[in-house]
Enzyme design. Structure first.
Site, short mmCIF file in Angstrom:
data_model
loop_
_atom_site.label_atom_id
_atom_site.label_comp_id
_atom_site.label_asym_id
_atom_site.label_seq_id
_atom_site.Cartn_x
_atom_site.Cartn_y
_atom_site.Cartn_z
CD GLU A 198 -8.64 1.50 7.34
OE1 GLU A 198 -8.51 0.50 8.08
OE2 GLU A 198 -8.10 2.58 7.59
CG ASN A 242 -8.96 -0.77 11.55
OD1 ASN A 242 -8.07 -1.52 11.16
ND2 ASN A 242 -9.29 0.34 10.91
CG ASP A 246 -0.29 -0.37 2.52
OD1 ASP A 246 0.95 -0.39 2.58
OD2 ASP A 246 -1.01 -0.64 3.49
CG HIS A 252 -5.86 -1.76 8.51
ND1 HIS A 252 -5.92 -0.42 8.79
CD2 HIS A 252 -4.57 -2.10 8.71
CE1 HIS A 252 -4.73 0.02 9.13
NE2 HIS A 252 -3.89 -0.98 9.10
#
Ligand code: GLP
Length: 251
Positions: free
Chosen positions: A143, A136, A67, A138
């Protein structure tokens, strides 16, 4: 799914580095998927040491990163391009032309994503993907969502991710709100996956990813469906895991 719980981050990072090195030696021209964040830094340091000792070589390796933030130039000190050069690429014998990074400054982001996926395919697919884990859930920058993403694409960053990553920037306002990330489908196509997670603030997420329901609200849970995934965690991140229908090894 295999889960290995190590006594601490240091022993886990060394074991992960040995696993990567073993794969590199098995297939010297392998395609290696790389992650950023604080978690894999020690693993990269060990890979640099192994290279210096002549135990491994990156000369025929091809890399693809997961990413990149949208809008950061490669020389911005918080770009993932900068991170990778600083923590790995500048210290090993990896030829520049075999480094694949996502261009976060691309004007046509969907075109950049499609071209990136095509490059992965042309390279024969990712042999080994290294992953970190967001608090979270990810993976890459995929996400929590109400669907699993497909290919490399634009993502809106979660408030939790922006808050978590603010520690790397001078202020929270400097954290980009968007990124471009390999999609879940791209990640799931990797032949082998090594996910690393350390520290007590990852414990709930690790437990949910390994033992919870498979759901896009916790993207890492999809890894339960992958045929060859190993979670490498320290005792703190593995603290909430119960014995289960996966192989839980304690080192
Ligand atoms: C970032 C990256 C992820 C990484 C995660 C965890 O947002 N995009 O690839 O896994 O954060 O970061 P850390 O390892 O610092 O906890």
């Amino acid at each position: 799914m295999r889960v290995i719980v190590f006594k601490d981050q240091e022993s886990a990072s060394l074991a992960a580095a040995r696993m990567v090195a073993e794969q590199m030696n098995k297939k010297p021209e392998m395609v290696l998927g790389l992650a950023t964040g604080s978690t894999p830094i020690r693993l990269y340091e060990h890979l640099i040491d192994f290279t210096n000792q002549g135990l491994i070589s990156f000369k025929d390796i091809t890399t693809f990163n997961l990413d990149e933030y949208v809008g950061l130039s490669p020389d911005h000190d918080q770009s993932y391009s900068y991170f990778m050069h600083h923590h790995l690429f500048d210290h090993v014998d990896l030829p520049a032309e075999r480094i694949n990074l996502i261009n976060g400054e691309a004007l046509d982001i969907s075109g950049e994503g499609a071209a990136y996926d095509a490059r992965i395919q042309q390279a024969g697919g990712v042999d080994l993907q290294i992953l970190g884990l967001g608090r979270n859930g990810h993976i890459g920058f995929n996400e929590p969502s109400d669907y699993f993403t497909a290919g490399t694409q634009l993502v809106e960053l979660d408030d939790k991710t922006i808050t978590d990553n603010a520690r790397f920037f001078t202020s929270i306002d400097q954290v980009p709100r968007q990124a471009i990330s390999m999609g879940i489908k791209t990640i799931m196509h990797a032949k082998k996956i090594l996910l690393l997670a350390f520290g007590e603030n990852k414990a709930e997420t690790v437990q949910a990813a390994v033992q919870g329901k498979i759901r896009p609200e916790l993207p890492a849970s999809v890894l339960q469906l992958h045929p060859d995934v190993t979670f490498i965690v320290d005792k703190k991140a593995g603290a909430l895991l119960q014995e289960g229908p996966y192989l839980l090894e304690k080192m």
